[in-house]
Structures are given as structure tokens and as C-alpha cells.
Design a protein around this motif. Structure first.
Motif, PDB file in Angstrom:
ATOM      1  N   ILE A  13      87.866  72.843  11.202  1.00 16.92           N
ATOM      2  CA  ILE A  13      86.725  73.165  12.073  1.00 16.92           C
ATOM      3  C   ILE A  13      85.553  72.238  11.768  1.00 16.92           C
ATOM      4  O   ILE A  13      84.909  71.715  12.685  1.00 16.92           O
ATOM      5  N   ALA A  14      85.289  72.010  10.483  1.00 12.83           N
ATOM      6  CA  ALA A  14      84.198  71.108  10.094  1.00 12.83           C
ATOM      7  C   ALA A  14      84.465  69.690  10.601  1.00 12.83           C
ATOM      8  O   ALA A  14      83.556  69.018  11.109  1.00 12.83           O
ATOM      9  N   GLN A  15      85.704  69.239  10.503  1.00 13.14           N
ATOM     10  CA  GLN A  15      86.048  67.905  10.996  1.00 13.14           C
ATOM     11  C   GLN A  15      85.893  67.825  12.517  1.00 13.14           C
ATOM     12  O   GLN A  15      85.433  66.810  13.050  1.00 13.14           O
ATOM     13  N   PHE A  16      86.261  68.879  13.210  1.00 10.36           N
ATOM     14  CA  PHE A  16      86.128  68.922  14.663  1.00 10.36           C
ATOM     15  C   PHE A  16      84.653  68.866  15.077  1.00 10.36           C
ATOM     16  O   PHE A  16      84.276  68.112  15.970  1.00 10.36           O
ATOM     17  N   ILE A  17      83.819  69.653  14.413  1.00 12.71           N
ATOM     18  CA  ILE A  17      82.378  69.646  14.718  1.00 12.71           C
ATOM     19  C   ILE A  17      81.775  68.275  14.416  1.00 12.71           C
ATOM     20  O   ILE A  17      80.976  67.752  15.193  1.00 12.71           O
ATOM     21  N   TRP A  18      82.180  67.682  13.314  1.00 18.63           N
ATOM     22  CA  TRP A  18      81.711  66.343  12.943  1.00 18.63           C
ATOM     23  C   TRP A  18      82.116  65.325  14.010  1.00 18.63           C
ATOM     24  O   TRP A  18      81.313  64.488  14.424  1.00 18.63           O
ATOM     25  N   ALA A  19      83.338  65.414  14.500  1.00 15.98           N
ATOM     26  CA  ALA A  19      83.818  64.487  15.529  1.00 15.98           C
ATOM     27  C   ALA A  19      83.037  64.671  16.833  1.00 15.98           C
ATOM     28  O   ALA A  19      82.714  63.701  17.520  1.00 15.98           O
ATOM     29  N   LEU A  20      82.725  65.922  17.191  1.00 20.99           N
ATOM     30  CA  LEU A  20      81.945  66.186  18.412  1.00 20.99           C
ATOM     31  C   LEU A  20      80.522  65.649  18.302  1.00 20.99           C
ATOM     32  O   LEU A  20      79.953  65.173  19.290  1.00 20.99           O
ATOM     33  N   ALA A  21      79.955  65.729  17.097  1.00 18.69           N
ATOM     34  CA  ALA A  21      78.572  65.303  16.897  1.00 18.69           C
ATOM     35  C   ALA A  21      78.442  63.792  16.753  1.00 18.69           C
ATOM     36  O   ALA A  21      77.355  63.249  16.948  1.00 18.69           O
ATOM     37  N   ASP A  22      79.522  63.119  16.439  1.00 18.32           N
ATOM     38  CA  ASP A  22      79.485  61.673  16.208  1.00 18.32           C
ATOM     39  C   ASP A  22      79.724  60.918  17.517  1.00 18.32           C
ATOM     40  O   ASP A  22      80.490  61.360  18.376  1.00 18.32           O
ATOM     41  N   SER A  23      79.083  59.770  17.644  1.00 15.68           N
ATOM     42  CA  SER A  23      79.250  58.971  18.868  1.00 15.68           C
ATOM     43  C   SER A  23      80.613  58.279  18.904  1.00 15.68           C
ATOM     44  O   SER A  23      81.104  57.938  19.975  1.00 15.68           O
ATOM     45  N   ASP A  24      81.255  58.094  17.734  1.00 20.46           N
ATOM     46  CA  ASP A  24      82.578  57.460  17.705  1.00 20.46           C
ATOM     47  C   ASP A  24      83.524  58.290  16.834  1.00 20.46           C
ATOM     48  O   ASP A  24      83.712  58.002  15.653  1.00 20.46           O
ATOM     49  N   PRO A  25      84.152  59.312  17.413  1.00 19.64           N
ATOM     50  CA  PRO A  25      85.035  60.175  16.629  1.00 19.64           C
ATOM     51  C   PRO A  25      86.342  59.498  16.215  1.00 19.64           C
ATOM     52  O   PRO A  25      87.114  60.085  15.472  1.00 19.64           O
ATOM     53  N   THR A  26      86.572  58.257  16.677  1.00 14.82           N
ATOM     54  CA  THR A  26      87.785  57.546  16.276  1.00 14.82           C
ATOM     55  C   THR A  26      87.512  56.499  15.199  1.00 14.82           C
ATOM     56  O   THR A  26      88.366  55.676  14.907  1.00 14.82           O
ATOM     57  N   SER A  27      86.330  56.542  14.582  1.00 18.44           N
ATOM     58  CA  SER A  27      85.993  55.584  13.530  1.00 18.44           C
ATOM     59  C   SER A  27      86.827  55.868  12.284  1.00 18.44           C
ATOM     60  O   SER A  27      87.398  56.949  12.120  1.00 18.44           O
ATOM     61  N   TRP A  28      86.848  54.902  11.366  1.00 16.41           N
ATOM     62  CA  TRP A  28      87.693  55.023  10.181  1.00 16.41           C
ATOM     63  C   TRP A  28      87.367  56.237   9.311  1.00 16.41           C
ATOM     64  O   TRP A  28      88.294  56.841   8.754  1.00 16.41           O
ATOM     65  N   PRO A  29      86.102  56.666   9.163  1.00 16.25           N
ATOM     66  CA  PRO A  29      85.880  57.869   8.335  1.00 16.25           C
ATOM     67  C   PRO A  29      86.558  59.118   8.930  1.00 16.25           C
ATOM     68  O   PRO A  29      87.104  59.939   8.192  1.00 16.25           O
TER      69      PRO A  29
END
Length: 169
Positions: free
Chosen positions: A39-55
Motif C-alpha cells: 500500500i505504501a509503495q502504491f501511494i508513493w507511485a501515485l504521488a510521484d511524477s514517474d512511478p516507473t523510475s528505478w527507485p
């Protein structure tokens, strides 16, 4: 004549395993923890402009590798390590999966014996027996017992402790 028959506390490993349902309990508890990570990773991906970045990819890859090991491997390992036993002289436990702990609590030091059943425990028909002793190391716990075995263990420990002289301090 064994040491137990001679009235001495023996040093052998405890003989009894937790319930066969224990790995399922531990797997379910581990899976719940990983749900929060996802869930935390999903929220982080939604909040980030590039959810496909290496981190993001690295975090997801680590989760997909570590979660199955934790959810499947650790409960199996814990089941092979966890042991418990009671005698007229002591309560014996061995537990842990990464760091293993072996405890021997003399019956004369027993102060209380309690049973705990959380929601997942109740769903699986399991219970944890906690033996509070006069020890700075804290209580001795016997986890993931079938309810009827936990109830019998509490009854037997209470009877044994009542027969044993000592001030439990």
C-alpha cells in the motif's frame, strides 16, 4: 533413571511442537505486514511524477522477492525450531526463526498462567499460553497451540504450580 525422574531440571530441548496450523498463522501475520508495504509503495507511485523510475522498480522488485520468502519460508523454519514442554519441575521453550531463544522457567518461579487468543488465532482455533515468572527476562510464551491443548496446558501448569512450594519471587 532420567534427570527429570531424579527431580533435577533437565537441559534437553523441549519435545512438543506448536499446532500444525502454526505456519498458517505466522504466514497470515507476515502477509498482513507486506500488505502495508505494498500500500505504501502504491501511494508513493501515485504521488510521484514517474512511478516507473528505478527507485520504484527496485522497491517493487525487493518486495516481490522478500515477501514470498517471509510469508512462506519463515513460518516453515519457525515451525521446525519452536518447541515447548512442561514438567513437574519447569516450563521449557525454544523459539525464534533468526535469533533463537531457549528458556527454562522453574515451576517454583511461576506467578501467573494466561491464555491469549487474537482474531486470527480464534479463526484458526489457536491460542498462546503466557507463563509469567519472577524473572527479569520476562514471561515465557508458548505460541500457536490448539485451543484445547492451550486450555489443558494452563490447567496442568496451574495444578503443578499449586503443588510446588516456593514463593515465586
Amino acid at each position: 533413571m532420567s534427570l527429570q525422574q531424579q527431580g533435577s531440571v533437565r537441559m534437553a530441548d523441549p519435545a512438543w511442537r506448536p499446532s500444525k496450523k502454526a505456519p498458517l498463522l505466522w504466514a497470515f501475520n507476515a502477509a498482513l505486514g507486506w500488505v502495508f508495504v505494498l500500500i505504501a509503495q502504491f501511494i508513493w507511485a501515485l504521488a510521484d511524477s514517474d512511478p516507473t523510475s528505478w527507485p520504484h522498480i527496485a522497491a517493487l522488485t525487493a518486495t516481490l522477492v522478500l515477501a514470498p520468502m517471509h510469508i512462506i519460508g519463515v513460518p516453515i523454519w519457525r515451525y521446525h525450531v519452536h518447541r515447548w514442554e512442561i514438567s513437574d519441575e519447569a516450563v521449557y521453550t525454544r523459539q525464534g526463526w533468526f535469533v533463537q531463544e531457549r528458556r527454562i522457567a522453574p515451576i517454583s518461579r511461576v506467578q501467573t498462567v494466561d491464555t491469549t487468543r487474537g482474531p486470527i488465532d480464534r479463526l484458526l482455533g489457536l491460542a498462546t499460553v503466557t507463563v509469567t515468572t519472577a524473572s527479569s527476562a520476562g514471561a515465557v510464551t508458548i505460541t500457536a497451540l490448539d485451543e484445547e491443548i492451550a486450555d489443558r496446558t494452563v490447567r496442568d501448569l496451574t495444578e503443578i504450580a499449586a503443588r510446588t512450594r516456593g514463593d515465586a519471587t
